[in-house]
Design an enzyme around this catalytic site. Sequence first.
Site, PDB file in Angstrom:
ATOM      1  N   HIS A  57      11.552 -41.916  83.951  1.00 33.98           N
ATOM      2  CA  HIS A  57      11.161 -42.165  82.559  1.00 33.98           C
ATOM      3  C   HIS A  57      11.861 -43.411  82.016  1.00 33.98           C
ATOM      4  O   HIS A  57      11.262 -44.234  81.319  1.00 33.98           O
ATOM      5  CB  HIS A  57      11.583 -40.997  81.660  1.00 33.98           C
ATOM      6  CG  HIS A  57      10.902 -39.699  81.942  1.00 33.98           C
ATOM      7  ND1 HIS A  57      11.546 -38.610  82.458  1.00 33.98           N
ATOM      8  CD2 HIS A  57       9.615 -39.314  81.767  1.00 33.98           C
ATOM      9  CE1 HIS A  57      10.710 -37.602  82.575  1.00 33.98           C
ATOM     10  NE2 HIS A  57       9.513 -37.995  82.181  1.00 33.98           N
ATOM     11  N   ASP A  84       2.058 -39.222  88.458  1.00 29.13           N
ATOM     12  CA  ASP A  84       0.872 -38.499  87.980  1.00 29.13           C
ATOM     13  C   ASP A  84      -0.322 -39.445  88.107  1.00 29.13           C
ATOM     14  O   ASP A  84      -0.874 -39.929  87.118  1.00 29.13           O
ATOM     15  CB  ASP A  84       1.081 -38.053  86.533  1.00 29.13           C
ATOM     16  CG  ASP A  84       2.194 -37.037  86.429  1.00 29.13           C
ATOM     17  OD1 ASP A  84       2.053 -35.953  86.998  1.00 29.13           O
ATOM     18  OD2 ASP A  84       3.228 -37.355  85.817  1.00 29.13           O
ATOM     19  N   ARG A 135      10.919 -31.379  87.048  1.00 30.02           N
ATOM     20  CA  ARG A 135      10.932 -30.059  87.685  1.00 30.02           C
ATOM     21  C   ARG A 135      11.975 -29.956  88.805  1.00 30.02           C
ATOM     22  O   ARG A 135      12.280 -28.851  89.237  1.00 30.02           O
ATOM     23  CB  ARG A 135       9.552 -29.748  88.274  1.00 30.02           C
ATOM     24  CG  ARG A 135       8.490 -29.518  87.224  1.00 30.02           C
ATOM     25  CD  ARG A 135       7.237 -28.931  87.862  1.00 30.02           C
ATOM     26  NE  ARG A 135       6.376 -28.335  86.870  1.00 30.02           N
ATOM     27  CZ  ARG A 135       5.388 -28.963  86.269  1.00 30.02           C
ATOM     28  NH1 ARG A 135       5.107 -30.200  86.593  1.00 30.02           N
ATOM     29  NH2 ARG A 135       4.651 -28.363  85.349  1.00 30.02           N
TER      30      ARG A 135
HETATM   31  O1  PAF Z   1       3.062 -37.003  81.995  1.00 28.94           O
HETATM   32  C1  PAF Z   1       3.519 -36.300  81.067  1.00 28.94           C
HETATM   33  O2  PAF Z   1       4.730 -36.079  80.930  1.00 28.94           O
HETATM   34  C2  PAF Z   1       2.551 -35.674  80.087  1.00 28.94           C
HETATM   35  O3  PAF Z   1       1.391 -35.246  80.716  1.00 28.94           O
HETATM   36  C3  PAF Z   1       2.230 -36.580  78.879  1.00 28.94           C
HETATM   37  C4  PAF Z   1       1.484 -37.840  79.310  1.00 28.94           C
HETATM   38  C5  PAF Z   1       3.521 -36.964  78.177  1.00 28.94           C
HETATM   39  C6  PAF Z   1       1.357 -35.836  77.879  1.00 28.94           C
HETATM   40  O4  PAF Z   1       1.976 -34.687  77.386  1.00 28.94           O
END
Ligand code: PAF
Length: 289
Positions: free
Chosen positions: A37, A154, A191
């Site tokens: 992140h 993702d 996770r």
């Molecule tokens: O990837 C994520 O953490 C979530 O799916 C997001 C894009 C923040 C939407 O809640």
Amino acid sequence: MKVIRTRKELEEYVAPYRQAGSSVALVPTMGALHAGHISLMRRAVAENDITVASVFVNPTQFNDKRDLEAYPRTEEADFRLLDEAGVSAVFAPAVDEVYPPEEAEREKHTFDLGRVAEVMEGAYRPGHFQGVAQIVSKLLRLASPDRAYFGEKDFQQIAVIRRMTETEGINVEIVACPICRESDGLALSSRNVRLTPSQRAVAPGIFRVLAESVGYSRDHSVRQTREYVESRVNALPECKVEYFSIVAADTLEDAGSWDCADRITGCITVYCGDVRLIDNITYRPLQQA
Ligand code: PAF
């Protein structure tokens, strides 16, 4: 860093920057922030005048109530990391602020997400992408950013969000950022903290098999490569492949052969104990060894 709790405050915060012609970035997250992140935050901060992060565990994208309850929540540590990364403001609302009960009727909008939302995660997590589209469209409308940043772990989510912004007419550049990994190869994920020590020790095997399969794919078919990955990951203790699909990266349709698309990606979901891990790898174009 400013902490924003309401939708109105968020709109009011961004408005003067937009009027002044400054560039605005949005980095949506569900908190429990890790180095992956933070790499998105740093890139957004470097490329834009202001960066707004969001921290919101969105209930509408969880099809499993236990998964929602078990999702880690670490707000204080998250805010500290965001501040250090140079983020200008964080939007961290309560559930009722995002989904006020009196607006529930209006919320009943089904997004047209097309085929990219039906395969893989779409098939195994019914309703998941409708929930993602719901929250991301809301955040994009409130923050009206020039760019929004998402991680390629993702992989399918990025294709779905691109489709959603097109069909909803939301004008934003979606920036896809590479996966961040631990030194042993495990893809960073909120996770991972739920893995037991023995699961944590085997989980890097998932990426090891994916990486080895790129070499294998040079002289084997798509089907053989799929079987190679599935059987080797299933042989890891405590690991069970939910699905492994080798797809054309733009349409997410199953690849019939290695030359069916410019970019071909393998997307895997594995239960390691009861922790659901996802990862992906690029098969084509082949990287020079
Ligand atoms: O990837 C994520 O953490 C979530 O799916 C997001 C894009 C923040 C939407 O809640």
